[in-house]
Design a protein around this motif. Sequence first.
Motif, PDB file in Angstrom:
ATOM      1  N   UNK A 220      20.599 -20.922  -1.591  1.00 24.04           N
ATOM      2  CA  UNK A 220      20.381 -22.321  -1.235  1.00 24.04           C
ATOM      3  C   UNK A 220      19.297 -22.385  -0.159  1.00 24.04           C
ATOM      4  N   UNK A 221      18.202 -23.165  -0.423  1.00 22.40           N
ATOM      5  CA  UNK A 221      17.113 -23.371   0.539  1.00 22.40           C
ATOM      6  C   UNK A 221      17.082 -24.855   0.877  1.00 22.40           C
ATOM      7  N   UNK A 222      17.297 -25.163   2.160  1.00 23.29           N
ATOM      8  CA  UNK A 222      17.345 -26.548   2.613  1.00 23.29           C
ATOM      9  C   UNK A 222      16.236 -26.775   3.628  1.00 23.29           C
ATOM     10  N   UNK A 223      15.402 -27.784   3.373  1.00 19.58           N
ATOM     11  CA  UNK A 223      14.357 -28.167   4.326  1.00 19.58           C
ATOM     12  C   UNK A 223      14.611 -29.588   4.789  1.00 19.58           C
ATOM     13  N   UNK A 224      14.433 -29.831   6.091  1.00 21.02           N
ATOM     14  CA  UNK A 224      14.783 -31.105   6.717  1.00 21.02           C
ATOM     15  C   UNK A 224      13.532 -31.905   7.073  1.00 21.02           C
ATOM     16  N   UNK A 225      13.743 -33.227   7.227  1.00 25.12           N
ATOM     17  CA  UNK A 225      12.658 -34.111   7.642  1.00 25.12           C
ATOM     18  C   UNK A 225      11.905 -34.730   6.488  1.00 25.12           C
TER      19      UNK A 225
ATOM     20  N   UNK B  26       5.975 -30.816  10.415  1.00 28.60           N
ATOM     21  CA  UNK B  26       5.861 -29.856  11.520  1.00 28.60           C
ATOM     22  C   UNK B  26       7.081 -29.948  12.438  1.00 28.60           C
ATOM     23  N   UNK B  27       7.411 -28.778  12.979  1.00 27.92           N
ATOM     24  CA  UNK B  27       8.492 -28.614  13.962  1.00 27.92           C
ATOM     25  C   UNK B  27       9.871 -28.979  13.363  1.00 27.92           C
ATOM     26  N   UNK B  28      10.026 -28.838  12.047  1.00 32.43           N
ATOM     27  CA  UNK B  28      11.321 -29.049  11.389  1.00 32.43           C
ATOM     28  C   UNK B  28      11.942 -27.694  11.027  1.00 32.43           C
ATOM     29  N   UNK B  29      13.062 -27.752  10.353  1.00 33.65           N
ATOM     30  CA  UNK B  29      13.842 -26.533  10.096  1.00 33.65           C
ATOM     31  C   UNK B  29      13.962 -26.276   8.586  1.00 33.65           C
ATOM     32  N   UNK B  30      13.915 -24.982   8.198  1.00 30.54           N
ATOM     33  CA  UNK B  30      14.192 -24.539   6.830  1.00 30.54           C
ATOM     34  C   UNK B  30      15.329 -23.520   6.916  1.00 30.54           C
ATOM     35  N   UNK B  31      16.431 -23.802   6.179  1.00 27.70           N
ATOM     36  CA  UNK B  31      17.598 -22.913   6.227  1.00 27.70           C
ATOM     37  C   UNK B  31      17.790 -22.264   4.853  1.00 27.70           C
ATOM     38  N   UNK B  32      17.918 -20.941   4.873  1.00 33.05           N
ATOM     39  CA  UNK B  32      18.154 -20.177   3.643  1.00 33.05           C
ATOM     40  C   UNK B  32      19.567 -19.594   3.725  1.00 33.05           C
ATOM     41  N   UNK B  33      20.433 -20.007   2.753  1.00 31.60           N
ATOM     42  CA  UNK B  33      21.821 -19.531   2.702  1.00 31.60           C
ATOM     43  C   UNK B  33      22.021 -18.705   1.424  1.00 31.60           C
ATOM     44  N   UNK B  34      22.602 -17.498   1.593  1.00 24.48           N
ATOM     45  CA  UNK B  34      22.696 -16.540   0.476  1.00 24.48           C
ATOM     46  C   UNK B  34      24.154 -16.118   0.285  1.00 24.48           C
ATOM     47  N   UNK B  35      24.556 -15.999  -1.001  1.00 23.38           N
ATOM     48  CA  UNK B  35      25.857 -15.427  -1.360  1.00 23.38           C
ATOM     49  C   UNK B  35      25.720 -14.784  -2.746  1.00 23.38           C
ATOM     50  N   UNK B  36      26.804 -14.155  -3.193  1.00 21.28           N
ATOM     51  CA  UNK B  36      26.764 -13.554  -4.538  1.00 21.28           C
ATOM     52  C   UNK B  36      26.753 -14.598  -5.645  1.00 21.28           C
TER      53      UNK B  36
ATOM     54  N   UNK C 163      16.934 -34.596   4.257  1.00 19.39           N
ATOM     55  CA  UNK C 163      16.477 -33.296   3.790  1.00 19.39           C
ATOM     56  C   UNK C 163      16.590 -33.155   2.274  1.00 19.39           C
ATOM     57  N   UNK C 164      16.106 -32.000   1.802  1.00 21.87           N
ATOM     58  CA  UNK C 164      16.150 -31.652   0.375  1.00 21.87           C
ATOM     59  C   UNK C 164      16.777 -30.277   0.251  1.00 21.87           C
ATOM     60  N   UNK C 165      17.700 -30.141  -0.725  1.00 26.36           N
ATOM     61  CA  UNK C 165      18.370 -28.854  -0.946  1.00 26.36           C
ATOM     62  C   UNK C 165      18.072 -28.375  -2.360  1.00 26.36           C
ATOM     63  N   UNK C 166      17.537 -27.153  -2.441  1.00 22.89           N
ATOM     64  CA  UNK C 166      17.280 -26.504  -3.732  1.00 22.89           C
ATOM     65  C   UNK C 166      18.266 -25.354  -3.871  1.00 22.89           C
ATOM     66  N   UNK C 167      19.045 -25.360  -4.987  1.00 25.60           N
ATOM     67  CA  UNK C 167      20.068 -24.328  -5.196  1.00 25.60           C
ATOM     68  C   UNK C 167      19.787 -23.575  -6.481  1.00 25.60           C
ATOM     69  N   UNK C 168      19.841 -22.244  -6.375  1.00 26.86           N
ATOM     70  CA  UNK C 168      19.744 -21.384  -7.554  1.00 26.86           C
ATOM     71  C   UNK C 168      21.130 -20.773  -7.777  1.00 26.86           C
ATOM     72  N   UNK C 169      21.801 -21.201  -8.851  1.00 27.19           N
ATOM     73  CA  UNK C 169      23.168 -20.756  -9.139  1.00 27.19           C
ATOM     74  C   UNK C 169      23.117 -19.531 -10.040  1.00 27.19           C
ATOM     75  N   UNK C 170      23.772 -18.456  -9.588  1.00 25.94           N
ATOM     76  CA  UNK C 170      23.810 -17.213 -10.370  1.00 25.94           C
ATOM     77  C   UNK C 170      25.000 -17.269 -11.337  1.00 25.94           C
ATOM     78  N   UNK C 171      24.736 -17.656 -12.551  1.00 28.51           N
ATOM     79  CA  UNK C 171      25.794 -17.787 -13.566  1.00 28.51           C
ATOM     80  C   UNK C 171      25.792 -16.541 -14.442  1.00 28.51           C
ATOM     81  N   UNK C 172      26.991 -16.059 -14.709  1.00 29.28           N
ATOM     82  CA  UNK C 172      27.101 -14.845 -15.546  1.00 29.28           C
ATOM     83  C   UNK C 172      27.951 -15.152 -16.753  1.00 29.28           C
TER      84      UNK C 172
END
Length: 528
Positions: free
Chosen positions: A463-468, A449-459, A519-528
Amino acid sequence: MGLRKKTFLYSIALSVIMTAFVIGYFVLMLPSLYVDYVMNSNLESAWDIQKRYMENKSYDNITIKNPSSAFSLEVPDEGSEIYVAGKFFRAELTIRDDRLQTILDDIRNILNNTEQSDDLQYIEVSEFEELAALWKDELQDIFAKQSLIAKDYPIEVKVEGKEESGIYKGEYYKFHSMSDGIIVYEAGVSGGNYSYTTYFAFARTDDSFVVTILPTMTPQMEEISPIVMGSIPMIISVTFLVVLVASRFFSGKIVNPIIRLAGYAENARLTERFEADEFDSDSKDEIGALGRNLHELYGKLRDNYEELENKNRILEEENERQEVFLKASSHQLKTPIAAALLLVEGMINEVGKYKNTHEYLPEVKKQLLSMRKIVEDILYLNFRAENLIQEDVSVEMLAEELVKSYSVQTENKQLNVTIEGHGIVTADREMLKKVVDNMFSNAVQYTPEQQEIKIEISDRELCITNYGVTIDEELLPNIFEPFVSGDGSRKGKGLGLYVASYYSRLMRYRLEIENINNGVRAKLLFLY
């Protein structure tokens, strides 16, 4: 150039070399060999005649190749007589001139005082020069002043003729009518081992009749045959050597590429997936073409092998997925089925509180709906895996939609959720939504509770990072395996990340999870 043409040119080149060798032999070597042979033969004949005459003092029983040209001179140690013998005559020369007798005695002294051997090789050159000086200074003067038939001639000559029948035999004769009115009579005779051809030319001039006589030696096959026969071993040896060298060179041109081709095939056989380098050959013939075709064949086999491996890997993953989902669905269906059966059985038997069917029938319906949802998820997963729908998807709008759907949970835990960046990707929207939903739901579920979730987007990535919170390091290597979960209370679960990873691979993406500082970082890499 093809092998057939190469072989044909090789045969021509070898024929030219052999012809040049034979011509060179007959032009350059054979004449000198013939001259050497004749000279050695004449030397042996002179030695043989000398030896036999010294034994018998006569030409009887001596075989001479040219009987009309050979004779021997015998000078006794004393007296004024000198004997000359041949095949057809024997002559006695008596010296009547005192000066000539003195000269003969001097010659005897020179010869008798000379150190001799069987071949007279120790006679000094100066002594021959002395004899020549005698002839020039005295003998020539004596004979020049006398007539050959004069009574006072310095030498008395007595000749005894010897009849040797059968030595000379007529062979043939013929007439030739030439130009300018000249007639040539040709007659051939043989004597001993030699043959003679004599030409008599007759012609008439304005005031006379002219006859020309030309005796010649007739060429004999017996003279050249020993030379040719003696040269046969050398000709065979040189011919064999030339053929051997030429064949070695030509076979090297043919066999070496074949050896390299066999080695190339062996290397390709021993390597994995036929990963052999390109066959190195500049040859334009069939061997070079075979090497290039073989390399092309290995390339196609390698591609087919890789394609087959990919298909096998996909089949293995699909079999694993079906097995996992079969186990998971069986496990997940077990609980609602057991609960529904318990409720129905209680209501049928009117046991205790289950008599109130109005209250517990909705519970049965709830359990049945849960089972239907599990079955629908399984069927949907199979359908989407086989029917991908590729379209442009706004990752930012998809993230906003999911964050909104989890607004109750995030508000209850007072979580601060931020979205940064934007990106457009080509993907199956529903499948991508399942992956992102799993990533975000895990972040919401495990973030304190009362922590932060950051969602970072690019082409390139999401990247979804949750802290604590962090994931147990021992769990990270197996985080995408089925039934692996960091929450001990969710036994039998742990399929979310496995399904998300499977969906990602189907879309040719890659899902990664790592611990960071607090924290934990989950990354989904868009590979072509």
